[in-house]
Design an enzyme around this catalytic site. Structure first.
Site, PDB file in Angstrom:
ATOM      1  N   HIS A   1      69.651  77.485  86.267  1.00  0.00           N
ATOM      2  CA  HIS A   1      68.537  77.724  87.205  1.00  0.00           C
ATOM      3  C   HIS A   1      67.165  77.532  86.581  1.00  0.00           C
ATOM      4  O   HIS A   1      66.981  78.501  85.720  1.00  0.00           O
ATOM      5  CB  HIS A   1      69.050  79.182  87.949  1.00  0.00           C
ATOM      6  CG  HIS A   1      68.064  79.263  88.762  1.00  0.00           C
ATOM      7  ND1 HIS A   1      68.510  78.735  90.129  1.00  0.00           N
ATOM      8  CD2 HIS A   1      67.550  80.365  89.155  1.00  0.00           C
ATOM      9  CE1 HIS A   1      67.791  79.360  90.969  1.00  0.00           C
ATOM     10  NE2 HIS A   1      67.157  80.219  90.601  1.00  0.00           N
TER      11      HIS A   1
ATOM     12  N   SER B   1      62.928  78.208  91.770  1.00  0.00           N
ATOM     13  CA  SER B   1      63.689  79.181  92.685  1.00  0.00           C
ATOM     14  C   SER B   1      63.181  79.359  93.979  1.00  0.00           C
ATOM     15  O   SER B   1      62.630  78.474  94.920  1.00  0.00           O
ATOM     16  CB  SER B   1      63.948  80.385  91.671  1.00  0.00           C
ATOM     17  OG  SER B   1      65.118  81.396  92.182  1.00  0.00           O
TER      18      SER B   1
ATOM     19  N   ASP C   1      73.774  74.797  90.472  1.00  0.00           N
ATOM     20  CA  ASP C   1      72.760  75.723  90.414  1.00  0.00           C
ATOM     21  C   ASP C   1      73.414  76.922  90.342  1.00  0.00           C
ATOM     22  O   ASP C   1      74.323  77.596  91.106  1.00  0.00           O
ATOM     23  CB  ASP C   1      71.908  75.567  91.488  1.00  0.00           C
ATOM     24  CG  ASP C   1      70.640  76.753  91.413  1.00  0.00           C
ATOM     25  OD1 ASP C   1      69.915  76.254  90.722  1.00  0.00           O
ATOM     26  OD2 ASP C   1      70.983  77.555  92.059  1.00  0.00           O
TER      27      ASP C   1
END
Length: 398
Positions: free
Chosen positions: A341, A176, A273
């Site tokens: 994610h 991330s 995502d």
């Protein structure tokens, strides 16, 4: 009644036994504060010292190193950064002192076959700027340190004499906001290590797109522009990129500087995502009536029109990656069609029974093939809903 009580007791005992086995099998790693970080001003947002967790390698992997940036979003204005400074994302004072290592950080060969015996380091995230800022805010009442670049440098200086400086192999990774850090610091990492070290980088869920939202606004672009300005990031962005683009702040997006990178890179991302779905494509500001609320919670609730928009997002991601796919000779990729994610930190998605696959290859297998040059590893999944290995569970991502 007695039989029911006995049955309940047995179930409780079984649960406790299972929980104990699970707890004992977890790898909990102590936190190390970087005491010398104060020498270069490498402070967390609140002025506390940065930190990392190191689990030593062994056997054939004792001279190899894997560094992983922790993720956790960003703060791009004073108030959000002041709030963040009172949490584990802005201060080491609030961080848990033990960190659970699993997925790509696991020390179990059956769960992490290629990197289990490497020196594995988790870099804690406390600057709110993807380890890339260099500025300070002081209004006489409050002080904030935007020193992500200095934190990164201080951690590296701390690790070099501990063996990183003599590494045979090294992999820089992150998830991330940490995946974006891996993009931003990859070339610096390569330059820091000896010329005979095999250095490669991996980004998990860090390929953030410069994409219009459903209201045709550049919500993510505006967010990143404010982030770059507040935290003094521009001077640390790729110089080739910033000198080429009219708006150098856009060089915070990997799609604009990826072609300038020379260090071997692996891009792991879902084509849908969830973070970008919720915050870039359909941010709350673009969905005031809540028309997307059900779709965000469950893909089964999406209308055909909403699915078309999500397929368009996938198409834009693949278009942004096309040059890397076609021209990169040392790059790798795993772009699957799951709604999620971050997939490298969680055992269920990294390497386990039922984990995501493309062409019978797990994420761990694809990354390992690429790093050790066992096979060409550029895998792109077909569009949703063709992939049966995806659970396609939508969860709110903060």
């Amino acid at each position: 009644m007695m039989e029911l009580a006995v049955a309940i007791l047995l179930l409780i005992l079984l649960f406790l036994a299972s929980w104990r086995v699970l707890s004992e099998s977890r790898l909990l790693v102590d936190m190390t504060l970087v005491s010398d970080a104060s020498n270069n001003g490498g402070f967390c947002l609140d002025g506390s010292l940065p930190a990392y967790h190191l689990h030593r390698g062994f056997g054939a992997g004792e001279s190899n190193w894997l560094l992983q940036f922790e993720g956790g979003g960003w703060c791009n204005d004073i108030q959000s950064c002041l709030d963040r400074a009172k949490t584990k994302r802005g201060s080491s004072l609030y961080m848990n002192k033990l960190e659970d290592f699993n997925g790509i950080l696991s020390n179990d060969a059956s769960l992490n076959p290629d990197f289990y015996n490497w020196n594995r380091v988790k870099l804690r995230y406390c600057d709110g700027g993807s380890f890339s800022g260099d500025a300070k805010f002081d209004n006489g009442t409050s002080v904030l340190y935007f020193r992500g670049q200095k934190i990164w440098e201080a951690i590296i200086l701390d690790l070099l004499p501990k063996g990183l400086g003599k590494a045979d192999k090294a992999l820089l990774s992150g998830c991330s906001a940490g995946g974006l850090s891996s993009f931003l610091q990859c070339e610096n990492f390569h330059r820091t290590l000896p010329t005979n070290t095999t250095v490669k980088c991996l980004s998990d869920a860090g390929f953030f797109l410069d994409e219009r939202d459903i209201a045709l606004n550049y919500t993510m672009r505006t967010f990143f522009e404010n982030l770059v300005s507040l935290q003094g990031i521009e001077k640390n962005l790729d110089k080739n990129c910033t000198s080429f683009l009219d708006n150098p702040k856009l060089c915070m997006f990997p799609q604009y500087f990826l072609n300038y990178m020379t260090t071997p890179f692996f891009i792991l991302n879902t084509a849908y995502d969830v973070y970008q779905f919720h915050h870039a494509l359909v941010p709350p500001s673009a969905d005031m009536n809540g028309d997307w609320k059900g779709c965000k919670l469950s893909i089964a609730s999406c209308t055909p029109q909403q699915l078309d928009i999500l397929q368009g997002f996938r198409g834009d991601m693949l278009a942004a990656l096309r040059s890397f796919l076609m021209d990169s000779t040392n790059g790798g990729m795993f772009i699957n069609s799951c709604f999620g994610h971050c997939q490298s930190e969680t055992q269920e998605t990294w390497f386990s029974l039922g984990s995501p696959i493309i062409q019978d290859k797990t994420i761990a297998g694809a990354v390992g093939d690429w790093y050790f040059s066992r096979n060409i590893s550029k895998l792109i999944d077909c569009a949703y809903p063709c992939d049966a290995s995806c659970h396609n569970i939508i969860a709110q991502v903060s």
